[in-house]
Scaffold this motif. Structure first.
Motif, PDB file in Angstrom:
ATOM      1  N   VAL A  22       0.841  -1.205   0.000  1.00 38.77           N
ATOM      2  CA  VAL A  22       0.000   0.000   0.000  1.00 38.77           C
ATOM      3  C   VAL A  22       0.875   1.253   0.000  1.00 38.77           C
ATOM      4  CG1 VAL A  22      -1.608   1.394   1.372  1.00 38.77           C
ATOM      5  CG2 VAL A  22      -2.030  -1.047   1.061  1.00 38.77           C
ATOM      6  N   TRP A  23       1.890   1.249   0.822  1.00 38.74           N
ATOM      7  CA  TRP A  23       2.793   2.405   0.908  1.00 38.74           C
ATOM      8  C   TRP A  23       3.375   2.730  -0.467  1.00 38.74           C
ATOM      9  CZ3 TRP A  23       8.292   2.611   0.406  1.00 38.74           C
ATOM     10  CH2 TRP A  23       8.847   3.850   0.768  1.00 38.74           C
ATOM     11  N   GLY A  24       3.791   1.692  -1.188  1.00 34.89           N
ATOM     12  CA  GLY A  24       4.396   1.908  -2.496  1.00 34.89           C
ATOM     13  C   GLY A  24       3.400   2.328  -3.556  1.00 34.89           C
ATOM     14  N   GLU A  25       2.185   1.795  -3.493  1.00 35.83           N
ATOM     15  CA  GLU A  25       1.186   2.078  -4.520  1.00 35.83           C
ATOM     16  C   GLU A  25       0.446   3.392  -4.271  1.00 35.83           C
ATOM     17  OE1 GLU A  25       0.638   0.412  -7.233  1.00 35.83           O
ATOM     18  OE2 GLU A  25       1.780  -1.417  -6.875  1.00 35.83           O
ATOM     19  N   GLU A  26       0.235   3.726  -3.016  1.00 36.65           N
ATOM     20  CA  GLU A  26      -0.591   4.883  -2.681  1.00 36.65           C
ATOM     21  C   GLU A  26       0.221   6.157  -2.480  1.00 36.65           C
ATOM     22  OE1 GLU A  26      -4.757   5.175  -0.271  1.00 36.65           O
ATOM     23  OE2 GLU A  26      -3.051   4.409   0.859  1.00 36.65           O
ATOM     24  N   SER A  27       1.499   6.020  -2.241  1.00 41.05           N
ATOM     25  CA  SER A  27       2.311   7.219  -1.982  1.00 41.05           C
ATOM     26  C   SER A  27       3.733   7.041  -2.512  1.00 41.05           C
ATOM     27  CB  SER A  27       2.341   7.530  -0.483  1.00 41.05           C
ATOM     28  OG  SER A  27       2.768   6.396   0.255  1.00 41.05           O
ATOM     29  N   ASP A  28       3.819   6.713  -3.792  1.00 35.63           N
ATOM     30  CA  ASP A  28       5.121   6.558  -4.438  1.00 35.63           C
ATOM     31  C   ASP A  28       5.656   7.943  -4.832  1.00 35.63           C
ATOM     32  OD1 ASP A  28       7.316   5.214  -5.367  1.00 35.63           O
ATOM     33  OD2 ASP A  28       6.363   4.415  -7.167  1.00 35.63           O
ATOM     34  N   ILE A  29       6.790   7.977  -5.491  1.00 36.82           N
ATOM     35  CA  ILE A  29       7.404   9.226  -5.945  1.00 36.82           C
ATOM     36  C   ILE A  29       7.340   9.280  -7.464  1.00 36.82           C
ATOM     37  CG2 ILE A  29       9.509  10.617  -5.976  1.00 36.82           C
ATOM     38  CD1 ILE A  29       8.261  10.326  -3.220  1.00 36.82           C
ATOM     39  N   ASP A  30       6.822  10.389  -8.011  1.00 39.23           N
ATOM     40  CA  ASP A  30       6.720  10.496  -9.467  1.00 39.23           C
ATOM     41  C   ASP A  30       8.054  10.898 -10.089  1.00 39.23           C
ATOM     42  OD1 ASP A  30       7.040  13.232  -9.106  1.00 39.23           O
ATOM     43  OD2 ASP A  30       5.117  13.791 -10.004  1.00 39.23           O
ATOM     44  N   HIS A  31       8.065  11.150 -11.392  1.00 43.82           N
ATOM     45  CA  HIS A  31       9.316  11.429 -12.104  1.00 43.82           C
ATOM     46  C   HIS A  31       9.953  12.748 -11.689  1.00 43.82           C
ATOM     47  CE1 HIS A  31       6.310  13.683 -14.309  1.00 43.82           C
ATOM     48  NE2 HIS A  31       7.253  14.332 -14.965  1.00 43.82           N
ATOM     49  N   ASN A  32       9.147  13.611 -11.018  1.00 43.39           N
ATOM     50  CA  ASN A  32       9.687  14.879 -10.517  1.00 43.39           C
ATOM     51  C   ASN A  32      10.013  14.840  -9.032  1.00 43.39           C
ATOM     52  OD1 ASN A  32       9.592  16.392 -12.952  1.00 43.39           O
ATOM     53  ND2 ASN A  32       7.375  16.649 -12.717  1.00 43.39           N
ATOM     54  N   GLY A  33       9.858  13.677  -8.422  1.00 42.36           N
ATOM     55  CA  GLY A  33      10.159  13.541  -7.005  1.00 42.36           C
ATOM     56  C   GLY A  33       9.008  13.907  -6.087  1.00 42.36           C
TER      57      GLY A  33
END
Length: 254
Positions: free
Chosen positions: A79-90
């Motif tokens: 959940v942590w990775g899917e719901e609050s990941d980091i996009d290409h701009n950080g």
């Protein structure tokens, strides 16, 4: 048992890996069409994920242990990775929001998925909410299957569909998509490519193995649970094939 699963699901996996859809996504217009419909699978994946979190962890007050010590840790990591990941701009955001942003940059139509979410009425069944949007049959059926799994309220089935119908498949499918995506200087497609590459990385190295471990933990030594998990995993992969077939049919008209 996991090895037996892999053997039983191999024909479905092969059909998905070799699907003709991937080679057809070779123009910006076709990428736009693909994302317009694939976004529904990105979105309903999150509902499947959150159902697992609700089933395996306590998300109410007062907090009480659910008894799934190992599985709860595994699902919380996913959940942590899917719901609050980091996009290409950080910037932190969910994968769904990341996908929507990339759709906007390539000028893909997102009004159908936004309408579904905006108009969702908690007083209606999931099937009725989906039907109200007048979506193509292949999208409607895909969503109905996902919410049927959610309504069963059986963690071992939810986790199996989540794992073998989603997480375990994604690296192979997205690798094939990336082989055919063409860079266009006039359209910023890099965020979409980042989304696919990020999923290949996470699902191959982290989420996929965690999900497999979760299924193994929830089914344990219960043969009935393993059989149910396998049956619904096959159905989930069949639904993915039909989703790809439906998108390919539309793309082929271009």
């Amino acid at each position: 048992m996991i090895n037996l699963f892999e053997e039983q699901l191999a024909p479905y996996r092969r059909s998905l890996k070799e699907h003709k859809l991937y080679s057809s996504i070779n123009t910006i217009k076709k990428i736009q069409i693909f994302t317009e419909y694939h976004v529904f699978a990105v979105w309903d994946f999150m509902s499947l994920l959150k159902k697992l979190q609700i089933q395996l962890t306590c998300v109410s007050i007062p907090w009480k242990p659910k008894g799934f010590q190992k599985a709860s840790r595994l699902i919380n990591e996913i959940v942590w990775g899917e719901e609050s990941d980091i996009d290409h701009n950080g910037n932190p955001m969910s994968h769904y929001e990341m996908y929507l942003n990339s759709m906007s940059l390539i000028e893909s139509d997102s009004h159908k998925i936004k309408s579904l979410i905006k108009n969702w009425d908690i007083n209606l069944t999931a099937d009725k909410n989906v039907e109200n949007e007048k979506l193509p049959d292949f999208i409607e059926n895909f969503l109905k299957f996902t919410f049927k799994i959610i309504s069963l309220n059986k963690p071992h089935i939810t986790s199996a569909v989540f794992t073998f119908g989603r997480e375990d498949l994604i690296p192979d499918m997205f690798i094939e998509i990336l082989k055919n995506i063409k860079i266009n200087d006039k359209i910023n497609i890099q965020p979409l490519i980042y989304y696919f590459e990020r999923h290949i990385e996470l699902d191959s190295d982290e989420h996929g193995p965690l999900a497999l471990e979760m299924v193994n933990d929830l089914c344990g030594s219960d043969k009935k649970k393993w059989n149910e998990a396998l049956d619904y995993s096959k159905k989930a992969m069949e639904m993915r094939i039909k989703l790809w077939d439906g998108i390919l049919k539309i793309i082929s008209k271009e």
